[in-house]
Design a protein around this motif. Structure first.
Motif, PDB file in Angstrom:
ATOM      1  N   GLY A  58       0.608  -0.945   0.017  1.00 24.11           N
ATOM      2  CA  GLY A  58      -0.024  -0.076  -0.070  1.00 24.11           C
ATOM      3  C   GLY A  58       1.205   1.325   0.401  1.00 24.11           C
ATOM      4  O   GLY A  58       0.491   2.499  -0.628  1.00 24.11           O
TER       5      GLY A  58
ATOM      6  N   THR B 180      -3.975   5.267   9.510  1.00 21.35           N
ATOM      7  CA  THR B 180      -4.996   4.168   8.450  1.00 21.35           C
ATOM      8  C   THR B 180      -4.071   2.839   9.393  1.00 21.35           C
ATOM      9  O   THR B 180      -3.316   3.082  10.131  1.00 21.35           O
TER      10      THR B 180
ATOM     11  N   ARG C   9      -3.265  -1.105   8.109  1.00 23.25           N
ATOM     12  CA  ARG C   9      -2.855  -1.936   6.551  1.00 23.25           C
ATOM     13  C   ARG C   9      -2.917  -3.314   7.134  1.00 23.25           C
ATOM     14  O   ARG C   9      -1.900  -3.430   7.944  1.00 23.25           O
TER      15      ARG C   9
ATOM     16  N   LYS D 287      -5.937  -5.295   3.285  1.00 27.72           N
ATOM     17  CA  LYS D 287      -7.123  -4.820   3.784  1.00 27.72           C
ATOM     18  C   LYS D 287      -6.621  -3.423   4.050  1.00 27.72           C
ATOM     19  O   LYS D 287      -6.011  -3.127   5.373  1.00 27.72           O
ATOM     20  N   ALA D 288      -6.722  -1.827   3.468  1.00 27.10           N
ATOM     21  CA  ALA D 288      -6.065  -1.244   3.891  1.00 27.10           C
ATOM     22  C   ALA D 288      -6.944  -0.270   3.986  1.00 27.10           C
ATOM     23  O   ALA D 288      -8.229   0.476   3.232  1.00 27.10           O
ATOM     24  N   GLU D 289      -7.351   0.621   4.669  1.00 23.78           N
ATOM     25  CA  GLU D 289      -8.084   1.676   5.194  1.00 23.78           C
ATOM     26  C   GLU D 289      -8.233   2.544   6.129  1.00 23.78           C
ATOM     27  O   GLU D 289      -7.061   2.710   6.729  1.00 23.78           O
TER      28      GLU D 289
ATOM     29  N   ASN E 237     -13.595   3.532   5.251  1.00 22.04           N
ATOM     30  CA  ASN E 237     -13.265   3.618   4.179  1.00 22.04           C
ATOM     31  C   ASN E 237     -11.816   3.371   3.161  1.00 22.04           C
ATOM     32  O   ASN E 237     -11.088   3.308   4.418  1.00 22.04           O
ATOM     33  N   ARG E 238     -11.978   2.323   2.033  1.00 20.31           N
ATOM     34  CA  ARG E 238     -10.930   1.753   1.730  1.00 20.31           C
ATOM     35  C   ARG E 238      -9.893   2.932   1.155  1.00 20.31           C
ATOM     36  O   ARG E 238     -10.527   4.426   0.662  1.00 20.31           O
TER      37      ARG E 238
ATOM     38  N   LYS F  18      -7.262  -5.157  -2.407  1.00 14.63           N
ATOM     39  CA  LYS F  18      -7.488  -6.148  -1.618  1.00 14.63           C
ATOM     40  C   LYS F  18      -7.421  -7.547  -1.705  1.00 14.63           C
ATOM     41  O   LYS F  18      -6.851  -7.458  -0.928  1.00 14.63           O
TER      42      LYS F  18
ATOM     43  N   GLU G 202     -10.413   0.872  -5.476  1.00 17.11           N
ATOM     44  CA  GLU G 202     -11.311   2.751  -5.332  1.00 17.11           C
ATOM     45  C   GLU G 202     -10.123   3.626  -5.413  1.00 17.11           C
ATOM     46  O   GLU G 202      -8.422   3.271  -6.282  1.00 17.11           O
TER      47      GLU G 202
ATOM     48  N   ASP H 190     -10.086   8.997  -1.902  1.00 16.10           N
ATOM     49  CA  ASP H 190     -11.338   8.735  -0.546  1.00 16.10           C
ATOM     50  C   ASP H 190     -12.745   8.166   0.029  1.00 16.10           C
ATOM     51  O   ASP H 190     -12.954   7.673   1.097  1.00 16.10           O
TER      52      ASP H 190
ATOM     53  N   ASN I 134     -14.933   6.468  -1.950  1.00 20.30           N
ATOM     54  CA  ASN I 134     -15.025   5.446  -2.260  1.00 20.30           C
ATOM     55  C   ASN I 134     -16.306   5.771  -2.923  1.00 20.30           C
ATOM     56  O   ASN I 134     -17.004   4.253  -2.967  1.00 20.30           O
TER      57      ASN I 134
END
Length: 728
Positions: A116, A567, A569, A594-596, A616-617, A623, A651, A654, A656
């Motif tokens: 990421g 954030t 990850r 999974k990065a959000e 939000n991703r 993913k 995405e 930001d 999404n």
């Protein structure tokens, strides 16, 4: 206790009829017949090493199996046989945790992210440290250019992820390091030619070997393409030279130089979703109206000296270079012209970026080996210093009503970036245990000397300094001679790049309020051999970041940045490499990430403030991603391989809520052959990408203010090439 290096031996001959029984088109089978009369000695060159020796991370030669972090080494000698040798994305597609995409836009370089890090880069590479032959290919602020990698002379590329990346300092969310070959053996001359879809051609010549104790490599190539998309024509000229000396039995001296020239590389920009649906090859009108394009001239050279003192080593390096860039953007003419209602437009920097960058750096490292207790200690102490200075100018991209030309001066400044980084690393082996530790203290300074002070456009000079200490700790335990488990943790940081600091959301001046983002990383993994011919790596990781740098607003062709909150990850990586039979090998990799956003934050879109909610991703990060390859050798020195690539949806913002780039699966085929006749060696290549002609978005431009997020990937494409070399 460690496993010994494993290698997959070369296959024995098999009848061509096997190709037909597998349903391979007759044309490919016929191509394979060309290799029927070749020297069996060349087959050993294709051996697959399951436990390669790497230096990235530990800075000393160590089997990758024994390191407490994820690191992959890609053998470029084998890789070159089946690829074009134009983009690093060809070689690194199968590395887990790494997303590397050819944008189909040579004006903006590859899109690269590691777990990421780097996904938001609109051009070039950021968040990932790039190094070639010990020389940084990343600026001190973290902005890098993978196009400077010379793949024709590369021996291997090492890709490191995880906590120990942080010991490489600023922007080291991951490390990609290229090592070129060293000239050895009798001198040999080679030439190659390649052609294929979208007007693509590449020609190259080279000379390498060893003479009177001096190893040498000289290489030159020209790559041309009309591009898959409209308005994406490119010419790339590359040159490379390397000399290796042994002043005495205890020392080596290596000199390297490389150059890159891309004149008037057309920039197709991104497209909206509607445009992509109508015609994936098309571009938006503004690209042609402003003739968006970029010219790049890059030249650098360096020297590395190593001397042994018994078991200890001293390594010294120095490099210098110059990079010149002129870029014509599509920023609308209207937003650059001040009016009575909007006099602030006088502060606009224009639509043409023009700079000359001089850069240089020094490095020193002492590596000592000692017995400590009942174990062995390797200690590395070093210092890196890097500096770049840009003479940067900005111009209007119009004269009167004529667009896409260099107009009035709107920006002139001297931008200076320096980084000074001392570091220390230790590796202690004791029985089944191996402990690794490292710490680096990075100091990065930015200075802008504004020399365009006209009217209300005041003095925007400014400076910023950042410093951070980034430790890392890891341990490996050998459960058995063929299974290692490990754990590691570390801290890292990313300063803003110069582009992100250039404008403040408030008044357009230097963005002194922008802070670096910091991260905490942890990784658990296992590395094991299954039988004598299979290696499996698996790792789980977690990365917590604070003060993530995100877009604060974008209007009038100018993007500003701010710090968001936290954030998160977290994910899983797996990789497998196996010899299924003596003439059949397989590779596979899988990444779940999974990065959000872990905290909500506010950003400005147009004239409105918009809240980005927690959960939000992060845009630009799939993913799921996966790669699989099956390679078959029906006869010696002939390889037929299939590649399967899967990318989950991306995405694009930001929020999404905009249309995500859909997931896709691509299948590629490649066939390579080689023959030897006396001093001559001949090679052939046939490659078909996207065999099933899948329509897909290859990459995205995160947060594009005009909604032009999408960069379409090519349809079915074919390429064929031939090479010849002569050994004196």
């Amino acid at each position: 206790m460690t496993a010994t290096p494993r290698a997959v031996s070369a296959p024995a001959p098999r009848p061509i009829a096997r190709l037909l029984r597998l349903g391979i088109p007759g044309a490919l089978a016929g191509f394979a017949c060309v290799a029927g009369a070749q020297d069996a000695a060349t087959a050993d060159q294709s051996a697959v090493t399951l436990n390669p020796v790497v230096v990235t991370g530990s800075r000393v030669e160590t089997n990758s199996f024994d390191l407490p972090f994820s690191v992959d080494a890609v053998d470029m000698r084998a890789n070159q046989a089946g690829n074009l040798g134009v983009n690093a994305s060809e070689a690194l597609a199968g590395v887990p945790g790494l997303v590397i995409q050819n944008r189909q836009n040579y004006a903006q370089d590859l899109q690269i992210s590691v777990r990421g890090f780097g996904a938001r880069a609109a051009f070039g590479v950021r968040g990932v440290k790039l190094i070639a032959d010990g020389i940084p290919a990343s600026n001190p602020d973290g902005q890098g250019q993978a196009a400077t990698f010379n793949l024709d002379t590369a021996e291997r590329i090492e890709v490191m992820r995880g906590p120990f990346s942080t010991v490489y300092g600023n922007h080291a969310g991951g490390v990609i390091q290229l090592f070129s070959r060293t000239g050895e053996g009798a001198p040999r001359m080679r030439a190659s030619v390649l052609g294929g879809s979208w007007g693509t051609t590449k020609i190259g010549v080279g000379l390498e070997g060893e003479q009177s104790g001096v190893g040498f490599i000289v290489d030159a190539s020209r790559f041309d393409t009309d591009g898959y998309r409209d308005h994406s024509k490119t010419r790339r000229d590359q040159g490379f030279a390397k000399l290796s000396f042994r002043p005495d039995e205890d020392s080596t001296l290596t000199l390297v130089a490389n150059g890159l020239r891309q004149p008037d590389t057309q920039d197709p920009l991104g497209v909206t979703w509607a445009s992509y649906q109508r015609n994936p090859r098309a571009v938006e009108d503004v690209a042609k109206q402003y003739n968006t394009r970029k010219s790049i001239h890059h030249l650098q050279g360096g020297a590395t000296y190593e001397r042994r003192f018994g078991e200890d080593r001293l390594q010294l390096s120095a490099y210098t270079g110059r990079r010149s860039v002129t870029q014509y953007q599509s920023i609308p003419r209207i937003v650059q012209i001040p009016t009575a209602d909007n006099p602030e437009r006088a502060r606009h920097a224009g639509g043409v970026v023009d700079f000359d960058r001089d850069f240089y750096g020094l490095g020193a490292r002492w590596i000592a080996q000692r017995s400590l207790g009942d174990g062995e200690l390797t200690l590395t102490v070093g210092l890196d210093y890097d500096r770049s200075e840009d003479d940067r100018r900005g111009y209007e991209n119009f004269i009167g009503t004529t667009l896409g030309v260099k107009g009035n001066l709107r920006r002139k400044e001297i931008d200076t970036i320096t980084s000074t980084d001392p570091y220390i690393q230790a590796l202690w082996k004791q029985g089944p245990w191996q402990w690794s530790a490292g710490v680096r203290h990075s100091r990065v300074a930015f200075k802008v000397d504004d020399r365009y002070i006209v009217g209300i456009n005041g003095d925007d000079s400014g400076s910023a300094r950042y410093s951070e200490t980034t430790p890392a700790l890891g341990v490996v335990y050998a459960l058995s001679p063929v299974t290692n488990v490990y754990a590691s943790a570390g801290l890292g940081f990313e300063t803003p790049t110069l582009n992100e600091l250039s404008y403040s959301p408030a008044d357009g001046s230097f963005n002194l309020g922008l802070k670096p983002s910091t991260s905490r990383q942890a990784e658990l993994g296992i590395k094991t051999f299954v039988g004598d011919s299979t290696r499996v790596n698996a790792a789980v990781f977690r990365i917590e970041t604070e003060d993530e740098i995100v877009v604060a607003g974008s209007s009038g062709g100018r993007t500003t940045f701010k710090n968001a909150g936290k954030t998160l990850r977290q994910g899983l990586e797996m990789a497998l490499e196996s010899e299924l039979a003596h003439n059949l090998t397989a590779r596979a990799s899988f990444t779940y990430l999974k990065a959000e956003y872990d905290e909500a934050f506010t950003t400005r879109i147009g004239m409105a403030d918009v809240t980005i909610p927690a959960g939000n991703r992060l845009p630009g990060i799939p993913k799921l991603s996966a790669y699989a390859e099956l390679a078959w050798k029906p006869i010696e020195a002939v390889t037929l391989a299939g590649e399967l690539i899967y990318r989950d949806k991306l995405e694009v913002h930001d929020r999404n809520i905009d249309r995500a780039a859909p997931s896709y699966t691509l299948f590629n085929l490649r066939l390579s052959a080689e023959q030897q006749q006396g001093p001559w060696t001949f090679g052939q290549l046939l490659r078909i990408d996207n065999v099933f002609d899948r329509k897909h978005v290859g990459s995205v431009i995160v947060g594009d203010s005009n909604g032009r997020y999408y960069e379409p990937g090519p349809e079915r494409s074919w390429y064929a090439g031939a090479s010849a070399s002569y050994r004196f």
